[in-house]
Design an enzyme around this catalytic site. Sequence first.
Site, PDB file in Angstrom:
ATOM      1  N   HIS A 188       2.717   3.189  -9.032  1.00 50.82           N
ATOM      2  CA  HIS A 188       2.577   1.757  -9.284  1.00 50.82           C
ATOM      3  C   HIS A 188       3.810   1.229 -10.027  1.00 50.82           C
ATOM      4  CE1 HIS A 188      -1.357   1.976  -7.672  1.00 50.82           C
ATOM      5  NE2 HIS A 188      -1.937   2.558  -8.718  1.00 50.82           N
ATOM      6  N   LEU A 238      11.640 -20.079  -5.233  1.00 47.47           N
ATOM      7  CA  LEU A 238      10.578 -19.305  -4.593  1.00 47.47           C
ATOM      8  C   LEU A 238       9.235 -19.514  -5.304  1.00 47.47           C
ATOM      9  CD1 LEU A 238       9.763 -16.907  -2.639  1.00 47.47           C
ATOM     10  CD2 LEU A 238      10.253 -15.400  -4.574  1.00 47.47           C
ATOM     11  N   ASP A 260       0.841  -1.209   0.000  1.00 44.53           N
ATOM     12  CA  ASP A 260       0.000   0.000   0.000  1.00 44.53           C
ATOM     13  C   ASP A 260       0.873   1.255   0.000  1.00 44.53           C
ATOM     14  OD1 ASP A 260      -2.302   1.440  -0.013  1.00 44.53           O
ATOM     15  OD2 ASP A 260      -2.875   0.998   2.047  1.00 44.53           O
TER      16      ASP A 260
END
Length: 261
Positions: A42, A136, A25
């Site tokens: 973003h 991962l 956020d």
Amino acid sequence: MTDPSFTPDPAAFDALPRHVAVIMDGNGRWAKARGLPRVAGHRKGLEAVRELTRACGELGISHLTLFAFSSENWRRPETEVRLLMELFMTALDKEVAKLHTNNVRFRVIGDLAGFSDKLVERIRRAEALTRENRGLCLTVAANYGGRWDIAQACRELARRVRAGELAPEAIAPETIAPLLSLADGPEPDLFIRTGGEQRISNFLLWQLAYTELYFTPTLWPDFDRVQFDLALRSYAGRQRRFGQTGEQVEDAKRRGTGGHA
Ligand code: FPP
């Protein structure tokens, strides 16, 4: 009755989380503070995603789950939603080969019915390409909501009951959990939310039941390796009890009796 072994064993957990889940956020505020359009935040946020993915790979953290777009984010101005979708699309095109080279398994959770066919096809291709990778596991939550996740599990349970495959009395946490997103991996050990808000915002509601929560005012684009280390240090200093007493946990750790089979 609920199987008590379904609750995690505190002594089995290490100082390093196996699974980190993040609400990223603060992109908009980061951009606004610089007089830039929100999408610039973003874009910068995507760099932070790259850095965190790299750090998790290097540290040997096995699962990273990122909340990229919530079911509620459709309510944003149309241009921002469109620009975010374009960013996801470019990110997929540009990053997937690199993720594959680095042995990362990529996948998306959420209701993809809301996305364009083109984007869904790109996602499915990226998932197929990286499916066998054992480094991962990077999961992106897109058009995801924790309540949606539980509802879709309930729908499947109802179907099984109607088909005579399941008795209503047999429904328990153990029958619900395997039907939820992320059921094939460990539940998140550490949840991080950047940007100052201290709430879960309909992220992984069920899966966060025992997760350690970490909130930081740092805006997502500024969340770098130093910030991540602070979160990891905070996690390492906590005692996870899962309903037991602190003494029981310490005792089991000393005796080394807490390992999962
Ligand atoms: C929240 O910040 C962020 C989002 C809704 C989008 C997150 C997207 C990225 C980090 C980029 C791409 C990521 C992937 C995984 C491809 P906000 O806009 O709510 O910020 P604000 O609270 O300051 O307004």
